[in-house]
Write a protein that holds these residues in place. Structure first.
Motif, mmCIF file in Angstrom:
data_model
loop_
_atom_site.group_PDB
_atom_site.id
_atom_site.type_symbol
_atom_site.label_atom_id
_atom_site.label_comp_id
_atom_site.label_asym_id
_atom_site.label_seq_id
_atom_site.Cartn_x
_atom_site.Cartn_y
_atom_site.Cartn_z
ATOM 1 N N LEU A 205 42.606 76.854 93.967
ATOM 2 C CA LEU A 205 41.482 76.529 92.618
ATOM 3 C C LEU A 205 40.173 77.062 93.034
ATOM 4 O O LEU A 205 39.697 76.835 94.053
ATOM 5 C CB LEU A 205 41.466 74.992 92.418
ATOM 6 C CG LEU A 205 40.555 74.752 91.187
ATOM 7 C CD1 LEU A 205 40.924 75.445 89.965
ATOM 8 C CD2 LEU A 205 40.313 73.227 91.259
ATOM 9 N N GLU A 206 39.920 78.133 92.155
ATOM 10 C CA GLU A 206 38.353 78.430 92.330
ATOM 11 C C GLU A 206 37.314 77.440 92.328
ATOM 12 O O GLU A 206 37.598 76.471 91.683
ATOM 13 C CB GLU A 206 37.988 79.575 91.392
ATOM 14 C CG GLU A 206 37.781 79.137 90.033
ATOM 15 C CD GLU A 206 36.425 79.362 89.257
ATOM 16 O OE1 GLU A 206 35.623 79.321 90.142
ATOM 17 O OE2 GLU A 206 36.437 79.631 88.195
ATOM 18 N N SER A 207 36.122 77.658 92.996
ATOM 19 C CA SER A 207 35.175 76.423 92.990
ATOM 20 C C SER A 207 33.726 77.053 92.833
ATOM 21 O O SER A 207 32.850 76.541 93.351
ATOM 22 C CB SER A 207 35.226 75.970 94.290
ATOM 23 O OG SER A 207 35.173 76.666 95.415
ATOM 24 N N THR A 208 33.802 78.247 92.047
ATOM 25 C CA THR A 208 32.370 78.932 91.981
ATOM 26 C C THR A 208 31.258 77.899 91.543
ATOM 27 O O THR A 208 30.190 78.024 92.296
ATOM 28 C CB THR A 208 32.358 79.924 90.808
ATOM 29 O OG1 THR A 208 33.539 80.932 91.344
ATOM 30 C CG2 THR A 208 31.196 80.712 90.805
ATOM 31 N N TYR A 209 31.341 77.384 90.640
ATOM 32 C CA TYR A 209 30.470 76.098 90.159
ATOM 33 C C TYR A 209 31.061 74.574 90.423
ATOM 34 O O TYR A 209 30.588 73.959 89.735
ATOM 35 C CB TYR A 209 30.327 76.190 88.590
ATOM 36 C CG TYR A 209 29.421 77.427 88.315
ATOM 37 C CD1 TYR A 209 27.980 77.313 88.386
ATOM 38 C CD2 TYR A 209 29.978 78.632 87.532
ATOM 39 C CE1 TYR A 209 27.311 78.523 87.826
ATOM 40 C CE2 TYR A 209 28.984 79.428 87.055
ATOM 41 C CZ TYR A 209 27.466 79.506 87.489
ATOM 42 O OH TYR A 209 26.969 80.672 87.189
ATOM 43 N N GLY A 210 31.470 74.601 91.759
ATOM 44 C CA GLY A 210 32.050 73.231 91.952
ATOM 45 C C GLY A 210 30.916 72.179 92.187
ATOM 46 O O GLY A 210 31.410 70.923 92.046
ATOM 47 N N ASN A 211 29.774 72.394 92.365
ATOM 48 C CA ASN A 211 28.559 71.451 92.429
ATOM 49 C C ASN A 211 27.611 71.203 91.289
ATOM 50 O O ASN A 211 26.635 70.950 91.491
ATOM 51 C CB ASN A 211 28.097 71.749 93.844
ATOM 52 C CG ASN A 211 27.267 72.939 93.890
ATOM 53 O OD1 ASN A 211 27.693 73.872 92.965
ATOM 54 N ND2 ASN A 211 26.387 72.946 94.586
ATOM 55 N N ARG A 212 28.107 71.998 90.096
ATOM 56 C CA ARG A 212 27.147 72.302 89.050
ATOM 57 C C ARG A 212 27.831 71.987 87.776
ATOM 58 O O ARG A 212 28.947 72.192 87.509
ATOM 59 C CB ARG A 212 26.659 73.586 88.926
ATOM 60 C CG ARG A 212 25.454 73.832 90.246
ATOM 61 C CD ARG A 212 25.394 75.322 90.572
ATOM 62 N NE ARG A 212 24.181 75.848 89.474
ATOM 63 C CZ ARG A 212 24.083 77.203 89.499
ATOM 64 N NH1 ARG A 212 24.629 77.925 90.583
ATOM 65 N NH2 ARG A 212 23.387 77.727 88.611
ATOM 66 N N LEU A 213 26.873 71.359 86.944
ATOM 67 C CA LEU A 213 27.343 71.281 85.421
ATOM 68 C C LEU A 213 26.654 72.320 84.575
ATOM 69 O O LEU A 213 25.092 72.246 84.825
ATOM 70 C CB LEU A 213 27.039 69.919 84.969
ATOM 71 C CG LEU A 213 27.973 68.631 85.738
ATOM 72 C CD1 LEU A 213 27.478 67.379 85.065
ATOM 73 C CD2 LEU A 213 29.436 69.226 85.393
ATOM 74 N N HIS A 214 27.172 73.033 83.918
ATOM 75 C CA HIS A 214 26.212 73.973 82.971
ATOM 76 C C HIS A 214 25.426 73.034 82.038
ATOM 77 O O HIS A 214 25.929 71.819 81.410
ATOM 78 C CB HIS A 214 27.101 74.822 81.823
ATOM 79 C CG HIS A 214 28.132 75.707 82.683
ATOM 80 N ND1 HIS A 214 27.498 76.396 83.771
ATOM 81 C CD2 HIS A 214 29.347 76.036 82.661
ATOM 82 C CE1 HIS A 214 28.444 77.475 84.222
ATOM 83 N NE2 HIS A 214 29.530 76.889 83.660
#
Length: 451
Positions: A205-214
């Motif tokens: 699974l990709e995790s590009t924005y794994g620590n952020r919420l838009h």
């Protein structure tokens, strides 16, 4: 079965995952490294196995960080099949030819202006080498299982993100492996929500924005405010746009704002030949996105679409206020650099970042407040206003990624978090474990597992 993380581990670029099973080698994605020099240097390194021994490449989508190393792979002996959806083949063709052209141009410029550290600058690959990839593509239909080899079945399902992008489910050795590719957003402007997996033994699974919420902000309203404020001060708006999908999303929102009378009557310019060609792919693949044919045509009428570099120079020299979308999205190359050379040092310029900016890219440095940036061997002071509209990212955020797992009917043995920097990947690992109790692992680049 052995799985080796050659790229796209600990970083959002260079995606390459090698599967070895019963004497067959499969490469899932074959991307280019971008950003940090240490990563870019990896593009020149050989793979851990000979390309001639790889039987198949399975492409999730046509972005450069997922397909951009294919010309090197073919030049070094790969003769197998490259499986992908029809829109991905079209997008990858544009991306590879554009990438080769830019690399040839930049190598020639470096040699002419003598700013390369090498005695002679060479492109990573040539236009001829990029064209040599095209005969190897083999189109697969979405949502239909395809036998790619004896006892190996692949199914491509929509991942949102960009046109043609898919998650790939592989059944081999009695196990089900799911490679997410890049996951789009549940509420994207143009793309449909991604299809969730139902069964999986192992998930990558990709995790590009794994620590952020838009942020829960109105991206269209933000765009309106930035454009109006800049034009009022007789400045120029520059939007580094990923030529595939983000450029079209931004065009769509700007067209809506103009139609609603919310932004002024100034020139609106799309300066990415590839972005213009992607519009044709949108028209040829209406089932893959939300745009109607009429919207597509009307939107295009509003923009001056630039293809020749001479036109770019005339636009740069024109002092009137304007709005420009130009590639590349992370400002690593392309037409955007010509605009930066002229406009980045002007206080009345606004640069709007609209997508993920990888470590080491100019886009990332600008967002982090760099006082100067280097372009073609020269340094330029940054006086322009640098802003970001996070609501226009093509990647799902942490909540989207966690929710993507919500339809699973079984407990996977492990979820490997890839295509993300280490901190976001690790925070996503914790979130997934907290919500589902699933076993998660963040692999290091170059590591290998046996399953």
């Amino acid at each position: 079965m052995k799985i080796k993380f050659i790229g796209g581990a600990g970083t959002v670029t260079g995606s390459k995952t090698l599967i070895e099973t019963n004497g067959i080698r499969i490469l899932v994605d074959c991307g280019l490294f971008q950003g940090l020099k240490a990563l870019r240097d990896l593009n020149w390194h050989p793979l851990p196995v000979l390309p001639s021994t790889i039987d198949y490449v399975l492409l999730t989508h046509g972005h450069l960080d997922h397909c951009g190393w294919l010309p090197r792979l073919v030049a070094q002996g790969f003769t197998g099949k490259i499986y992908c959806t029809s829109p991905t083949k079209d997008v990858a063709k544009l991306v590879l030819l554009d990438s080769a052209k830019i690399q040839e141009e930049e190598a020639n410029k470096a040699n002419k202006e003598h700013y390369s550290k090498h005695e002679k600058a060479e492109p990573l690959y040539t236009l001829q080498q990029a064209e040599a990839v095209l005969p190897f593509f083999k189109i697969v239909p979405p949502d239909i299982s395809t036998n790619i080899a004896s006892d190996i079945i692949a199914t491509y399902t929509s991942a949102g993100h960009i046109i043609g992008a898919c998650t790939i489910t592989l059944i081999l050795e009695g196990k089900t492996l799911v490679f997410s590719g890049d996951i789009g957003r549940d509420d994207d402007v143009l793309m449909f929500p991604p299809t969730k997996p139902l069964l999986a033994d192992y998930i990558f699974l990709e995790s590009t924005y794994g620590n952020r919420l838009h942020p829960d902000l109105d991206a269209k309203k933000e765009l309106e405010n930035y454009i109006n404020t800049t034009i009022e001060h007789k400045g120029t708006v520059i939007i580094p746009g990923f030529a595939v999908e983000r450029a079209q999303s931004i065009m769509y929102l700007i067209w809506q704002l103009k139609t609603e009378g919310r932004i002024p009557n100034v020139p609106y310019i799309l300066d990415t030949p590839m972005g213009a060609s992607v519009l044709d792919i949108f028209l040829q693949n209406m089932q893959w996105h939300k745009l109607s044919a009429n919207d597509c045509h009307e939107m295009c009428k509003m923009f001056k679409i630039v293809s020749e570099y001479e036109q770019t120079m005339r636009i740069i020299e024109d002092p009137q206020p304007k709005v420009i979308i130009a590639a590349s999205g992370m400002a690593t190359g392309g037409r955007i650099l010509s605009y930066f050379e002229h406009y980045i040092g002007l206080e009345k310029t606004t640069v709007i970042m609209v997508g993920y900016q990888a470590e080491g890219t100019r886009g990332r440095r600008l967002l982090e407040g760099a006082d100067e940036i280097k372009i073609y061997g020269n340094y330029y002071n940054v006086e322009a206003k640098i802003v970001q509209i996070e609501g226009l990212s093509a990647h799902g955020d942490q909540q989207d990624l966690v929710n993507w797992l919500s339809a699973l009917k079984n407990v996977p043995k492990c979820i490997y978090l890839v295509h993300g920097e280490n901190l976001p990947a690790d925070e996503l690992r914790i979130k997934i474990q907290d919500r589902y109790g699933f076993n998660c692992n963040v692999p290091l680049i170059g590591s290998e597992i046996e399953i």
